[in-house]
Design a protein around this motif. Structure first.
Motif, PDB file in Angstrom:
ATOM      1  N   PHE A  56       0.835  -1.211   0.000  1.00  0.00           N
ATOM      2  CA  PHE A  56       0.000   0.000   0.000  1.00  0.00           C
ATOM      3  C   PHE A  56       0.867   1.257   0.000  1.00  0.00           C
ATOM      4  CE2 PHE A  56      -3.206  -3.041   1.639  1.00  0.00           C
ATOM      5  CZ  PHE A  56      -4.109  -2.871   0.600  1.00  0.00           C
ATOM      6  N   ALA A  57       2.024   1.195   0.653  1.00  0.00           N
ATOM      7  CA  ALA A  57       2.941   2.345   0.620  1.00  0.00           C
ATOM      8  C   ALA A  57       3.421   2.580  -0.815  1.00  0.00           C
ATOM      9  CB  ALA A  57       4.130   2.089   1.549  1.00  0.00           C
ATOM     10  N   THR A  58       3.639   1.505  -1.559  1.00  0.00           N
ATOM     11  CA  THR A  58       4.077   1.637  -2.950  1.00  0.00           C
ATOM     12  C   THR A  58       2.984   2.287  -3.803  1.00  0.00           C
ATOM     13  OG1 THR A  58       5.419  -0.347  -2.687  1.00  0.00           O
ATOM     14  CG2 THR A  58       4.995   0.359  -4.936  1.00  0.00           C
ATOM     15  N   LYS A  59       1.724   1.858  -3.581  1.00  0.00           N
ATOM     16  CA  LYS A  59       0.619   2.470  -4.337  1.00  0.00           C
ATOM     17  C   LYS A  59       0.529   3.967  -4.011  1.00  0.00           C
ATOM     18  CE  LYS A  59      -2.617  -0.308  -5.679  1.00  0.00           C
ATOM     19  NZ  LYS A  59      -2.948  -0.829  -7.019  1.00  0.00           N
ATOM     20  N   SER A  60       0.699   4.308  -2.744  1.00  0.00           N
ATOM     21  CA  SER A  60       0.638   5.727  -2.348  1.00  0.00           C
ATOM     22  C   SER A  60       1.796   6.498  -2.971  1.00  0.00           C
ATOM     23  CB  SER A  60       0.690   5.859  -0.824  1.00  0.00           C
ATOM     24  OG  SER A  60      -0.400   5.205  -0.246  1.00  0.00           O
ATOM     25  N   LEU A  61       2.962   5.882  -3.001  1.00  0.00           N
ATOM     26  CA  LEU A  61       4.126   6.558  -3.598  1.00  0.00           C
ATOM     27  C   LEU A  61       3.891   6.804  -5.096  1.00  0.00           C
ATOM     28  CD1 LEU A  61       7.026   7.626  -3.457  1.00  0.00           C
ATOM     29  CD2 LEU A  61       7.816   5.278  -3.880  1.00  0.00           C
ATOM     30  N   ILE A  62       3.333   5.823  -5.788  1.00  0.00           N
ATOM     31  CA  ILE A  62       3.040   6.010  -7.217  1.00  0.00           C
ATOM     32  C   ILE A  62       2.124   7.226  -7.401  1.00  0.00           C
ATOM     33  CG2 ILE A  62       1.819   5.013  -9.197  1.00  0.00           C
ATOM     34  CD1 ILE A  62       2.868   2.273  -8.311  1.00  0.00           C
ATOM     35  N   ASN A  63       1.076   7.310  -6.584  1.00  0.00           N
ATOM     36  CA  ASN A  63       0.159   8.457  -6.686  1.00  0.00           C
ATOM     37  C   ASN A  63       0.901   9.763  -6.440  1.00  0.00           C
ATOM     38  OD1 ASN A  63      -1.961   6.805  -7.258  1.00  0.00           O
ATOM     39  ND2 ASN A  63      -2.681   6.658  -5.144  1.00  0.00           N
ATOM     40  N   ARG A  64       1.787   9.768  -5.431  1.00  0.00           N
ATOM     41  CA  ARG A  64       2.525  10.987  -5.115  1.00  0.00           C
ATOM     42  C   ARG A  64       3.442  11.376  -6.275  1.00  0.00           C
ATOM     43  NH1 ARG A  64       4.566  13.110  -0.311  1.00  0.00           N
ATOM     44  NH2 ARG A  64       2.538  12.486   0.523  1.00  0.00           N
ATOM     45  N   LEU A  65       4.159  10.403  -6.824  1.00  0.00           N
ATOM     46  CA  LEU A  65       5.080  10.717  -7.927  1.00  0.00           C
ATOM     47  C   LEU A  65       4.314  11.198  -9.153  1.00  0.00           C
ATOM     48  CD1 LEU A  65       7.685   7.785  -7.630  1.00  0.00           C
ATOM     49  CD2 LEU A  65       7.855  10.109  -6.746  1.00  0.00           C
ATOM     50  N   GLN A  66       3.202  10.537  -9.427  1.00  0.00           N
ATOM     51  CA  GLN A  66       2.416  10.956 -10.603  1.00  0.00           C
ATOM     52  C   GLN A  66       1.877  12.369 -10.402  1.00  0.00           C
ATOM     53  OE1 GLN A  66      -0.234   7.608 -11.114  1.00  0.00           O
ATOM     54  NE2 GLN A  66       1.217   6.567 -12.459  1.00  0.00           N
ATOM     55  N   ALA A  67       1.511  12.707  -9.159  1.00  0.00           N
ATOM     56  CA  ALA A  67       1.053  14.075  -8.875  1.00  0.00           C
ATOM     57  C   ALA A  67       2.180  15.084  -9.085  1.00  0.00           C
ATOM     58  CB  ALA A  67       0.534  14.150  -7.436  1.00  0.00           C
ATOM     59  N   LEU A  68       3.418  14.608  -8.922  1.00  0.00           N
ATOM     60  CA  LEU A  68       4.575  15.491  -9.140  1.00  0.00           C
ATOM     61  C   LEU A  68       5.001  15.521 -10.614  1.00  0.00           C
ATOM     62  CD1 LEU A  68       6.714  14.413  -6.023  1.00  0.00           C
ATOM     63  CD2 LEU A  68       5.618  16.642  -6.375  1.00  0.00           C
ATOM     64  N   GLY A  69       4.257  14.801 -11.446  1.00  0.00           N
ATOM     65  CA  GLY A  69       4.572  14.783 -12.876  1.00  0.00           C
ATOM     66  C   GLY A  69       5.600  13.737 -13.265  1.00  0.00           C
ATOM     67  N   ILE A  70       5.872  12.802 -12.355  1.00  0.00           N
ATOM     68  CA  ILE A  70       6.853  11.738 -12.641  1.00  0.00           C
ATOM     69  C   ILE A  70       6.076  10.484 -13.048  1.00  0.00           C
ATOM     70  CG2 ILE A  70       8.673  10.282 -11.642  1.00  0.00           C
ATOM     71  CD1 ILE A  70       9.211  12.663  -9.706  1.00  0.00           C
ATOM     72  N   SER A  71       6.332  10.003 -14.258  1.00  0.00           N
ATOM     73  CA  SER A  71       5.580   8.870 -14.782  1.00  0.00           C
ATOM     74  C   SER A  71       6.176   7.550 -14.276  1.00  0.00           C
ATOM     75  CB  SER A  71       5.617   8.935 -16.311  1.00  0.00           C
ATOM     76  OG  SER A  71       5.007   7.796 -16.839  1.00  0.00           O
TER      77      SER A  71
END
Ligand code: SF4
Ligand code: SF4
Length: 301
Positions: free
Chosen positions: A83-98
């Motif tokens: 779940f931490a990984t899923k949250s990190l993906i959301n955070r990175l995508q919000a920062l514009g990192i694909s």
């Protein structure tokens, strides 16, 4: 970008984030095919994720429980790390990192990139983290490989602690013989009886890691009240595994897997005979009926 990603990973509990080269893992593929494992993993990350500049390896540490606990700190942490990984993906995508989850052999890719060392027990160790962590991999666009791995010392000459601790005789002087490790027999809900005879913890075995001096200085954890309640033997034997499955993940715990394990733990301890006999009559799962019949004839007749 590297610092941004590392800081975001640290905020979600990851101890390390390595930017690995997407190397082709031919040796891993040959071994995996030989043993019939790893079918869902991609051995050629560059071909599978052509837009990825690197594979981000995330290391989620955990504090192991005492060796006599029936609960594994690893599987609880592994679910939290997911779940931490899923949250990190959301955070990175919000920062514009694909980025996206990558199904690659994390341990093999780490070793191919010079991150950590495989101990005699075959398990990856990384610096001061020892071998107590869960791994996750992301395919990251727009970021080149960059690996600064902490120093990891090899197994001390003459150390055989893991070999002596292994109840399956799976570790020899030349290393791990993976098809003898009990984990090899535990993918489905039903295990061979010789596994039920020696299984130390739910869902796996960590005896070789518990014995390893390279893990000796790590902090120890204890299960929470909620975790203990979810994994109480009578509750699991009665078939109430919903809370336990939520804690360790539902994907690999279906078809009565945790109940069958609980039956074997109780039978070996000589307790909950009536509950095991009731499970034998009432369970909808062949795996539970089978292990309950075995338990009654082996330990209670
Ligand atoms: S996980 Fe358990 S069975 Fe497998 S090698 Fe380690 S001690 Fe042996
Ligand atoms: S117990 Fe000793 S030989 Fe085994 S993995 Fe740990 S350091 Fe290496």
């Amino acid at each position: 970008m590297y610092d941004t990603i590392k800081k975001a990973a640290a905020a979600f509990g990851f101890a390390e984030a390595f930017f690995l080269a997407p190397l082709k893992l031919d040796f891993w593929r040959i071994q995996a095919e030989k043993w019939g494992v790893g079918a869902s993993l991609h051995f050629d990350p560059a071909m599978t994720y052509p837009h990825a500049g690197c594979i981000l390896l995330l290391v989620y540490p955990y504090a192991p429980f005492a060796a006599e606990e029936r609960l594994s700190a690893y599987y609880l942490a592994s679910q939290r790390g997911y779940f931490a990984t899923k949250s990190l993906i959301n955070r990175l995508q919000a920062l514009g990192i694909s980025c996206e989850m990558a199904s690659v052999p994390a341990r093999a890719l780490a070793l191919a990139n010079g991150v950590g060392i495989a101990g005699k027990n075959g398990i990856l160790r990384i610096g001061a983290l020892g071998s107590r962590f869960a791994l996750y991999t992301l395919a990251l666009t727009g970021c080149a490989p960059s690996v600064a791995a902490p120093a990891t010392t090899p197994c001390p000459p003459g150390c055989n602690a893991c070999m002596q601790a292994c109840p399956m005789g799976a570790i020899e002087k030349d290393g791990l013989h993976a098809t003898r490790c009990m984990r090899y027999f535990m993918d489905k809900a039903e295990y061979p009886f010789f596994v039920y005879e020696v299984l130390p913890t739910h869902m796996g075995c960590e005896l070789c890691q518990a014995a390893c001096p390279k893990n000796a200085l790590l902090a120890r954890g204890t299960p929470t009240v909620e975790e203990r309640a979810a994994f109480s033997l009578p509750r699991l034997i009665a078939g109430d595994s919903a809370a336990a499955r939520t804690l360790v993940g539902r994907n690999f715990t279906g078809n009565g897997k945790l109940t069958a394990e609980a039956v074997s733990f109780a039978a070996r301890a000589g307790v909950y005979e009536a509950e095991i006999r009731a499970a034998m009559e009432n369970t909808p799962f062949p795996a539970v009926r089978r292990v309950a019949e075995w338990a009654v004839s082996r330990y209670f007749s």
